[in-house]
Design a protein around this motif. Structure first.
Motif, PDB file in Angstrom:
ATOM      1  N   GLN A  47       0.839  -1.178   0.000  1.00 23.91           N
ATOM      2  CA  GLN A  47       0.000   0.000   0.000  1.00 23.91           C
ATOM      3  C   GLN A  47       0.888   1.247   0.000  1.00 23.91           C
ATOM      4  N   ALA A  48       0.239   2.381  -0.174  1.00 28.68           N
ATOM      5  CA  ALA A  48       0.994   3.635  -0.170  1.00 28.68           C
ATOM      6  C   ALA A  48       1.728   3.812   1.147  1.00 28.68           C
ATOM      7  N   LEU A  49       3.005   4.139   1.053  1.00 32.01           N
ATOM      8  CA  LEU A  49       3.798   4.409   2.254  1.00 32.01           C
ATOM      9  C   LEU A  49       3.543   5.841   2.702  1.00 32.01           C
ATOM     10  N   ASP A 103       5.438   1.589  -9.024  1.00 30.29           N
ATOM     11  CA  ASP A 103       4.471   0.800  -8.250  1.00 30.29           C
ATOM     12  C   ASP A 103       4.456   1.183  -6.769  1.00 30.29           C
ATOM     13  N   ILE A 104       5.383   2.030  -6.360  1.00 26.67           N
ATOM     14  CA  ILE A 104       5.449   2.423  -4.951  1.00 26.67           C
ATOM     15  C   ILE A 104       4.862   3.822  -4.806  1.00 26.67           C
ATOM     16  N   ALA A 141       2.567   7.258  10.716  1.00 23.48           N
ATOM     17  CA  ALA A 141       3.202   7.140   9.399  1.00 23.48           C
ATOM     18  C   ALA A 141       4.090   5.908   9.380  1.00 23.48           C
ATOM     19  N   ASP A 142       4.516   5.522   8.166  1.00 26.76           N
ATOM     20  CA  ASP A 142       5.451   4.412   8.013  1.00 26.76           C
ATOM     21  C   ASP A 142       6.893   4.889   8.103  1.00 26.76           C
ATOM     22  N   MET A 143       7.113   6.149   7.688  1.00 22.89           N
ATOM     23  CA  MET A 143       8.451   6.721   7.645  1.00 22.89           C
ATOM     24  C   MET A 143       8.348   8.172   8.108  1.00 22.89           C
ATOM     25  N   PHE A 144       9.476   8.695   8.598  1.00 22.98           N
ATOM     26  CA  PHE A 144       9.462  10.041   9.163  1.00 22.98           C
ATOM     27  C   PHE A 144      10.717  10.798   8.735  1.00 22.98           C
ATOM     28  N   PHE A 176      12.959   3.160  -1.099  1.00 20.42           N
ATOM     29  CA  PHE A 176      12.873   4.592  -0.830  1.00 20.42           C
ATOM     30  C   PHE A 176      14.106   5.084  -0.090  1.00 20.42           C
ATOM     31  N   ILE A 177      14.581   4.304   0.878  1.00 17.12           N
ATOM     32  CA  ILE A 177      15.787   4.689   1.620  1.00 17.12           C
ATOM     33  C   ILE A 177      16.979   4.785   0.677  1.00 17.12           C
ATOM     34  N   ASN A 178      17.141   3.781  -0.189  1.00 17.15           N
ATOM     35  CA  ASN A 178      18.272   3.786  -1.121  1.00 17.15           C
ATOM     36  C   ASN A 178      18.236   5.025  -2.008  1.00 17.15           C
TER      37      ASN A 178
END
Length: 291
Positions: free
Chosen positions: A92-94, A120-121, A139-142, A283-285
């Motif tokens: 799903q959407a991050l 796709d992300i 959230a999933d990421m901050f 996303f991190i990369n």
């Protein structure tokens, strides 16, 4: 028959250990604080070990609790990945919680590149003004000023350095740009609440006082001050990395005055146990390769 710990209690323990707070774990799991305490007691009875200890008002893990937390976080992450592989469920959407200034001036102009490489992300941006509660319910990421948070992996993105900027049209041709000129201009000043006024800090860092006659136009947010600078209303202080695109496109110029390091850091954080999720890893990369 293999003896394993009660799985619900293990899930509750992982949230409580990561949050270092029973009440916040209860909010995350949508249960009561007493239910969290009950599940932790079940787990401690199972292992015949104390998993938490209190140091004053702070909740800490015991050595055994720390060991259990690290392994539980890893196992839950692997189960999540396995579930996606077996069910074929798409990511799903991050959700990325991010300061509005960082998003508008730096992230959004670059995000189209990520979408081209990873169509796709989906990344949903949730704007924040203050540091959020670190929880999957948020959230999933901050991207935040927080750091060294238990259960979270972090990556330093930028250290804040404020530099004076203005529109190229704000300066007369042949103008001598010195401190005498600066104090005669309108300063676009951001009120940063407990941190005070940014131009006040700039003058203090340079061992000067702002002359009484110097004009200041007060803003509640740096984005407003930057936009005012772009349209020629005065001189703003902006994070150097946030205005790099505006400078490259000649909307702003960096003035030949000293910058100041504020000590603030922009950090990327996500749960340690989610590092191996393909979407988050991608996303991190991408994020860490950006300039």
């Amino acid at each position: 028959m293999r003896k394993i710990p009660p799985l619900r209690a293990l899930q509750v323990f992982e949230a409580a250990a990561r949050q270092q707070h029973f009440s916040r774990a209860a909010d995350e799991l949508c249960i009561t604080q007493s239910a969290v305490s009950h599940q932790i007691r079940l787990l401690e009875d199972h292992f015949a070990q104390s998993l938490f200890r209190r140091e004053g008002r702070v909740l800490k893990l015991t050595d055994k609790g720390e060991l259990l937390y690290q392994e539980a976080a890893r196992i839950f992450n692997e189960l999540s990945v396995l579930n996606q592989q077996i069910t074929g469920e798409k990511q799903q959407a991050l959700r990325l919680a991010v300061y509005s200034s960082f998003a508008v001036k730096w992230l959004i102009p670059r995000l189209s590149e990520f979408r081209r490489h990873q169509p796709d992300i989906q990344i949903r941006l949730d704007m924040i003004s203050d540091d959020p509660v670190l929880s999957h319910s948020e959230a999933d990421m901050f991207i935040t000023g927080q750091k060294n948070q238990k259960g979270y992996w972090q990556q330093l993105l930028h250290k804040e350095r404020l530099i004076p900027v203005c529109s190229p049209d704000f300066i007369n041709q042949g103008q001598t740009l010195d401190i005498n000129w600066l104090v005669e201009q309108q300063l676009l000043t951001v009120d940063e609440g407990p941190l005070g006024l940014d131009w006040q800090r700039w003058f203090e860092d340079n061992d000067m006082a702002i002359p009484h006659h110097t004009k200041q136009h007060l803003f509640s947010h740096v984005l407003l001050a930057i936009e005012a600078a772009i349209v020629g209303q005065g001189i703003a202080l902006a994070s150097d990395f946030m205005v790099v695109d505006d400078i490259a496109k000649h909307r702003l110029i960096a003035l030949p005055f000293a910058g100041i390091d504020t000590g603030f850091e922009f950090n990327f954080l996500c749960k340690q146990r989610r590092l191996k999720e393909p979407a988050i890893a991608s996303f991190i990369n991408w994020l860490t390769l950006q300039k």
